[in-house]
Design an enzyme around this catalytic site. Structure first.
Site, PDB file in Angstrom:
ATOM      1  N   SER A   1       0.872  -1.176   0.000  1.00 19.37           N
ATOM      2  CA  SER A   1       0.000   0.000   0.000  1.00 19.37           C
ATOM      3  C   SER A   1       0.903   1.219   0.000  1.00 19.37           C
ATOM      4  O   SER A   1       2.079   1.136   0.384  1.00 19.37           O
ATOM      5  CB  SER A   1      -0.884   0.012   1.248  1.00 19.37           C
ATOM      6  OG  SER A   1      -1.520   1.272   1.423  1.00 19.37           O
TER       7      SER A   1
ATOM      8  N   TYR B   1      -2.467  -1.001  10.257  1.00 19.69           N
ATOM      9  CA  TYR B   1      -2.370  -1.139   8.803  1.00 19.69           C
ATOM     10  C   TYR B   1      -1.024  -0.624   8.302  1.00 19.69           C
ATOM     11  O   TYR B   1      -0.347  -1.273   7.501  1.00 19.69           O
ATOM     12  CB  TYR B   1      -3.519  -0.382   8.147  1.00 19.69           C
ATOM     13  CG  TYR B   1      -3.699  -0.646   6.682  1.00 19.69           C
ATOM     14  CD1 TYR B   1      -4.385  -1.779   6.243  1.00 19.69           C
ATOM     15  CD2 TYR B   1      -3.210   0.229   5.715  1.00 19.69           C
ATOM     16  CE1 TYR B   1      -4.565  -2.023   4.880  1.00 19.69           C
ATOM     17  CE2 TYR B   1      -3.375   0.001   4.366  1.00 19.69           C
ATOM     18  CZ  TYR B   1      -4.057  -1.128   3.956  1.00 19.69           C
ATOM     19  OH  TYR B   1      -4.235  -1.377   2.618  1.00 19.69           O
TER      20      TYR B   1
END
Length: 260
Positions: free
Chosen positions: A142, A155
């Site tokens: 990401s 995350y």
């Protein structure tokens, strides 16, 4: 391009993962799908890919939060399909909260699925790839594997971990015919991001599309969402012979997010 090759794509019954599986199938790869969902819908996806592209497609519903299940999935893929040439670690979950309010169970779940599953699948796939003398490991990290954002501690930690793990995988296997790379998408309009758009719309008292534009404007200069199809084509490139000397990289696909 990939006729006779086998790809395992985690989290591939919808969203980014399905876009990646479709792109690989279009190039002739046999596919092992993975993910949860309605059994009838998963079978529809499996059979439609098989019919449209004339390939073999199987599904393994392994719970990727369990290391033993991840390793079994890789073994099952080889048992059913005969080999593994491309491993795409895509599955992920998200939860937002400040560090001091972050639920421990959510932290553990995010680290297990977003990071530990990448370790287990890679460790299980490498012996087969080494025996073949070739392989492609592509981790969907990401933009949050490169930068931070508030309220996303688990995350961000997991995705930074994926980027670091990808580099170690590349170094340990340099010269073997096996490459490892990470793709770092910015905003993709998946179900996870749609939840954030909804939360922003409720917070600001706006409609869904206004909130989506605001989300993009905050961090993604292109003001366009990355699409699953674009990520699928990036995976196809990294899995191709043209990318044989690209390894250990973290490639942003983020509309300029990390260029600031």
């Amino acid at each position: 391009m990939f006729n006779g090759k086998v790809a395992v794509v985690t989290g591939s019954t919808s969203g980014i993962g399905l876009g990646i599986a479709t792109a690989l199938a279009r190039q002739g790869a046999d596919i092992m799908l993975n993910g949860f969902g309605d059994a009838a819908e998963i079978e529809r996806i499996r059979s439609s890919l098989e019919t449209e592209f004339g390939i073999r497609v199987a599904h393994d519903g392994a719970d990727l939060s369990r290391g033993d299940a991840v390793r079994d999935m890789i073994a099952n893929a080889v048992a059913k399909m005969g080999r593994i040439d491309i491993l795409v670690n895509n599955a992920g979950i998200q939860h937002t909260a400040s560090i001091e309010e972050f639920p421990v169970a959510k932290w553990d779940a995010i680290l297990a699925l977003n990071l530990s599953a990448v370790f287990h699948s890679t460790a299980a796939a490498l012996p087969y790839m080494k025996q073949q003398g070739s392989g492609r490991i592509i981790n969907i990290a990401s933009v949050h594997g490169l930068v931070g954002s508030v309220n996303k501690s688990a995350y961000v930690a997991a995705k930074h971990g994926v980027v670091g793990f990808t580099k170690v995988t590349a170094l340990e296997n340099a010269g073997t015919g096996i490459t490892a790379n990470a793709i770092c998408p910015g905003w993709v309009r998946t179900a996870l991001v749609e939840q954030q758009i909804t939360a922003l719309a409720e917070k600001d008292g706006t409609d869904q599309e206004s909130a989506a534009r605001a989300l993009l404007a905050e961090k993604q200069p292109s003001l366009h969402f990355v699409t699953p199809e674009q990520l699928g084509e990036m995976v196809v490139f990294l899995a191709s012979d043209a990318a044989a000397q690209i390894t250990g990289t973290a490639l942003p696909v983020d509309g300029g997010w990390t260029a600031r």
